[in-house]
Design a protein around this motif. Structure first.
Motif, PDB file in Angstrom:
ATOM      1  N   ARG A 108       0.840  -1.208   0.000  1.00  0.00           N
ATOM      2  CA  ARG A 108       0.000   0.000   0.000  1.00  0.00           C
ATOM      3  C   ARG A 108       0.875   1.259   0.000  1.00  0.00           C
ATOM      4  O   ARG A 108       0.576   2.233  -0.695  1.00  0.00           O
ATOM      5  CB  ARG A 108      -0.916   0.011   1.227  1.00  0.00           C
ATOM      6  CG  ARG A 108      -2.015  -1.034   1.143  1.00  0.00           C
ATOM      7  CD  ARG A 108      -3.011  -0.911   2.297  1.00  0.00           C
ATOM      8  NE  ARG A 108      -3.738  -2.163   2.444  1.00  0.00           N
ATOM      9  CZ  ARG A 108      -3.578  -3.039   3.428  1.00  0.00           C
ATOM     10  NH1 ARG A 108      -2.744  -2.781   4.424  1.00  0.00           N
ATOM     11  NH2 ARG A 108      -4.255  -4.166   3.446  1.00  0.00           N
ATOM     12  N   ASN A 111       2.333   1.795  -3.394  1.00  0.00           N
ATOM     13  CA  ASN A 111       1.287   2.316  -4.280  1.00  0.00           C
ATOM     14  C   ASN A 111       1.138   3.827  -4.100  1.00  0.00           C
ATOM     15  O   ASN A 111       1.153   4.588  -5.070  1.00  0.00           O
ATOM     16  CB  ASN A 111      -0.034   1.602  -3.979  1.00  0.00           C
ATOM     17  CG  ASN A 111      -1.175   2.146  -4.808  1.00  0.00           C
ATOM     18  OD1 ASN A 111      -1.174   2.017  -6.024  1.00  0.00           O
ATOM     19  ND2 ASN A 111      -2.130   2.790  -4.167  1.00  0.00           N
ATOM     20  N   THR A 112       1.018   4.274  -2.851  1.00  0.00           N
ATOM     21  CA  THR A 112       0.814   5.705  -2.587  1.00  0.00           C
ATOM     22  C   THR A 112       1.987   6.521  -3.141  1.00  0.00           C
ATOM     23  O   THR A 112       1.792   7.536  -3.824  1.00  0.00           O
ATOM     24  CB  THR A 112       0.699   5.951  -1.057  1.00  0.00           C
ATOM     25  OG1 THR A 112      -0.338   5.098  -0.570  1.00  0.00           O
ATOM     26  CG2 THR A 112       0.378   7.388  -0.733  1.00  0.00           C
ATOM     27  N   VAL A 115       2.001   6.406  -7.088  1.00  0.00           N
ATOM     28  CA  VAL A 115       0.897   7.180  -7.682  1.00  0.00           C
ATOM     29  C   VAL A 115       1.187   8.682  -7.525  1.00  0.00           C
ATOM     30  O   VAL A 115       0.965   9.471  -8.449  1.00  0.00           O
ATOM     31  CB  VAL A 115      -0.456   6.766  -7.055  1.00  0.00           C
ATOM     32  CG1 VAL A 115      -1.564   7.737  -7.434  1.00  0.00           C
ATOM     33  CG2 VAL A 115      -0.830   5.349  -7.497  1.00  0.00           C
ATOM     34  N   PHE A 121       0.504   1.317 -10.077  1.00  0.00           N
ATOM     35  CA  PHE A 121       1.085   0.179  -9.353  1.00  0.00           C
ATOM     36  C   PHE A 121       0.044  -0.910  -9.149  1.00  0.00           C
ATOM     37  O   PHE A 121      -1.134  -0.625  -8.934  1.00  0.00           O
ATOM     38  CB  PHE A 121       1.589   0.645  -7.975  1.00  0.00           C
ATOM     39  CG  PHE A 121       2.051  -0.497  -7.085  1.00  0.00           C
ATOM     40  CD1 PHE A 121       3.294  -1.087  -7.268  1.00  0.00           C
ATOM     41  CD2 PHE A 121       1.231  -0.986  -6.067  1.00  0.00           C
ATOM     42  CE1 PHE A 121       3.727  -2.139  -6.456  1.00  0.00           C
ATOM     43  CE2 PHE A 121       1.646  -2.042  -5.241  1.00  0.00           C
ATOM     44  CZ  PHE A 121       2.899  -2.615  -5.445  1.00  0.00           C
ATOM     45  N   ALA A 122       0.502  -2.160  -9.214  1.00  0.00           N
ATOM     46  CA  ALA A 122      -0.348  -3.286  -8.805  1.00  0.00           C
ATOM     47  C   ALA A 122       0.513  -4.271  -8.039  1.00  0.00           C
ATOM     48  O   ALA A 122       1.657  -4.540  -8.436  1.00  0.00           O
ATOM     49  CB  ALA A 122      -0.958  -3.977 -10.022  1.00  0.00           C
ATOM     50  N   ASP A 123      -0.017  -4.772  -6.906  1.00  0.00           N
ATOM     51  CA  ASP A 123       0.635  -5.915  -6.259  1.00  0.00           C
ATOM     52  C   ASP A 123       0.004  -7.148  -6.893  1.00  0.00           C
ATOM     53  O   ASP A 123      -1.222  -7.252  -6.978  1.00  0.00           O
ATOM     54  CB  ASP A 123       0.500  -5.888  -4.729  1.00  0.00           C
ATOM     55  CG  ASP A 123      -0.915  -5.647  -4.229  1.00  0.00           C
ATOM     56  OD1 ASP A 123      -1.502  -4.596  -4.587  1.00  0.00           O
ATOM     57  OD2 ASP A 123      -1.441  -6.513  -3.489  1.00  0.00           O
ATOM     58  N   GLY A 144      -5.084  -3.474  -6.828  1.00  0.00           N
ATOM     59  CA  GLY A 144      -4.807  -2.219  -7.540  1.00  0.00           C
ATOM     60  C   GLY A 144      -6.080  -1.700  -8.166  1.00  0.00           C
ATOM     61  O   GLY A 144      -7.146  -2.313  -8.053  1.00  0.00           O
ATOM     62  N   THR A 148      -5.861  -0.249 -13.942  1.00  0.00           N
ATOM     63  CA  THR A 148      -4.474  -0.734 -13.980  1.00  0.00           C
ATOM     64  C   THR A 148      -4.457  -2.230 -14.245  1.00  0.00           C
ATOM     65  O   THR A 148      -3.665  -2.740 -15.040  1.00  0.00           O
ATOM     66  CB  THR A 148      -3.761  -0.424 -12.640  1.00  0.00           C
ATOM     67  OG1 THR A 148      -3.862   0.967 -12.376  1.00  0.00           O
ATOM     68  CG2 THR A 148      -2.309  -0.848 -12.669  1.00  0.00           C
ATOM     69  N   ASP A 168      -8.349  -3.307  -3.919  1.00  0.00           N
ATOM     70  CA  ASP A 168      -7.404  -2.188  -4.030  1.00  0.00           C
ATOM     71  C   ASP A 168      -5.971  -2.624  -3.733  1.00  0.00           C
ATOM     72  O   ASP A 168      -5.738  -3.768  -3.332  1.00  0.00           O
ATOM     73  CB  ASP A 168      -7.809  -1.079  -3.044  1.00  0.00           C
ATOM     74  CG  ASP A 168      -9.141  -0.453  -3.448  1.00  0.00           C
ATOM     75  OD1 ASP A 168      -9.522  -0.582  -4.623  1.00  0.00           O
ATOM     76  OD2 ASP A 168      -9.799   0.136  -2.571  1.00  0.00           O
ATOM     77  N   ALA A 169      -5.056  -1.680  -3.865  1.00  0.00           N
ATOM     78  CA  ALA A 169      -3.640  -1.977  -3.607  1.00  0.00           C
ATOM     79  C   ALA A 169      -3.477  -2.677  -2.259  1.00  0.00           C
ATOM     80  O   ALA A 169      -4.091  -2.284  -1.266  1.00  0.00           O
ATOM     81  CB  ALA A 169      -2.834  -0.682  -3.623  1.00  0.00           C
TER      82      ALA A 169
END
Ligand code: NAD
Length: 301
Positions: A108, A111-112, A115, A121-123, A144, A148, A168-169
């Motif tokens: 997370r 990602n922040t 972005v 970003f994607a895990d 993500g 994406t 989400d991420a």
């Protein structure tokens, strides 16, 4: 054609990068171990001399590294050696995909930060092991933004068969460790049940068939029987060599316990499985396949 930068050519990453090449992607590779880069270069990958060179023209950046600190260090640098990380060299708008198994919280945070810099970003941790990485049949469990996930789907499909969008991420990491915590519980429970049957004179193969057709049926019985001699071609019939190491199961169980702590989730079965696997690793079985937990129920003669 999309240009891909791939970091981490170990047990998993080497097969994944090779499958991207087979599907016609242009792949620049980087690993700390030169011989692993050479192996991919022999298959047609471009060997980058530095991480920055690998991402220079990349549309998609994939990492497959041991743990969260390696991923954070690669993306944002390491205070100890004053490096700034590949996020300062990547093309604006490129997408970062981390396929390593790491803490959801770290995913997370990555990602922040990405972005904020204008990247996506994607895990996307995986299930399916080294065999799945080689065969291109991995399951990707992705966290993500939906757009994406759709952008990266063709790239993931070149390396895997099933692509799930978990949320989400960070959700990819959470879903992955929930699955692996259950797997640890199932493997330990199946081993315990088989040993109880054997102690009472029932053949392990017979017991396995009974459970497969009864309410105890599960994935470990169907494809990964932990008792030597019951099933061919699985680690238990090869002195527990190959497969998914106890050390890696312990890593995932530690991540599961940390995730449980964040929302005070109650995980007694997972925590017992974690203790069993931790003891098993401390007893010198860390490099063996995780189905070797069966031997923990078998007293030495
Ligand atoms: P591995 O140790 O075989 O490979 C990791 C690679 O990363 C190594 O080649 C190492 O040199 C490289 N590396 C480390 N730091 C680097 C950096 N800064 N830049 C470039 N390369 C770097 O590990 P693996 O078995 O391939 O596992 C990778 C990830 O996949 C882990 O997070 C693991 O938990 C997860 N995973 C593994 C399996 C499995 O069966 N092995 C299954 C599912 C998920």
């Amino acid at each position: 054609m999309q240009h891909i930068a791939f970091f981490g050519l170990g047990n998993m990453g080497a097969g994944m990068a090779a499958n991207l090449l087979k599907q016609g992607f242009e792949v620049r590779v980087y690993d700390l171990v030169e011989s692993q880069v050479d192996e991919l270069a022999a298959l047609g990958a471009y060997p980058a001399a530095t991480p920055d060179e690998a991402v220079k023209d990349a549309d998609v950046i994939i990492s497959m590294l041991p743990a969260g600190r390696h991923v954070s260090g690669l993306y944002f640098g390491d205070a100890s050696d004053h490096t700034s990380g590949i996020s300062s060299a990547a093309k604006p708008g490129s997408v970062f995909i981390d396929c390593s198994t790491i803490e959801a919280e770290t995913a997370r945070t990555l990602n922040t930060r990405l972005v904020d810099l204008g990247f996506a970003f994607a895990d996307a941790p995986v299930s399916g092991g080294v065999g799945g990485a080689k065969a291109g049949t991995l399951t990707f469990i992705v966290g993500g933004e939906a757009k994406t996930v759709e952008t990266i789907r063709p790239v993931l499909e070149a390396m895997g068969k099933n692509i799930f969008h978990a949320g989400d991420a960070g959700a990819g990491q959470v879903a992955k460790i929930c699955n692996n915590m259950l797997l640890a519980v199932l493997m330990a429970g199946t081993s315990e049940a088989l040993k109880l049957a054997m102690d009472n004179g029932i053949d392990a193969s017979v017991m396995s068939e009974i459970m497969k057709k009864s309410s105890g049926n599960n994935w470990t019985l169907q494809t990964y029987n932990p008792c030597p001699g019951v099933m061919e071609g699985v680690p238990s019939s090869n002195d527990y060599q190959g497969g998914f190491m106890v050390d890696l199961m312990n890593k995932d169980l530690n991540l599961a316990m940390a995730t449980a702590a964040t929302h005070q989730s109650v995980v007694p079965m997972g925590s017992l499985a974690k203790s069993l696997y931790q003891l098993h690793g401390l007893n010198g079985h860390g490099k063996k396949d995780f189905s070797s937990i069966f031997t923990a129920f078998q007293p030495k003669n």
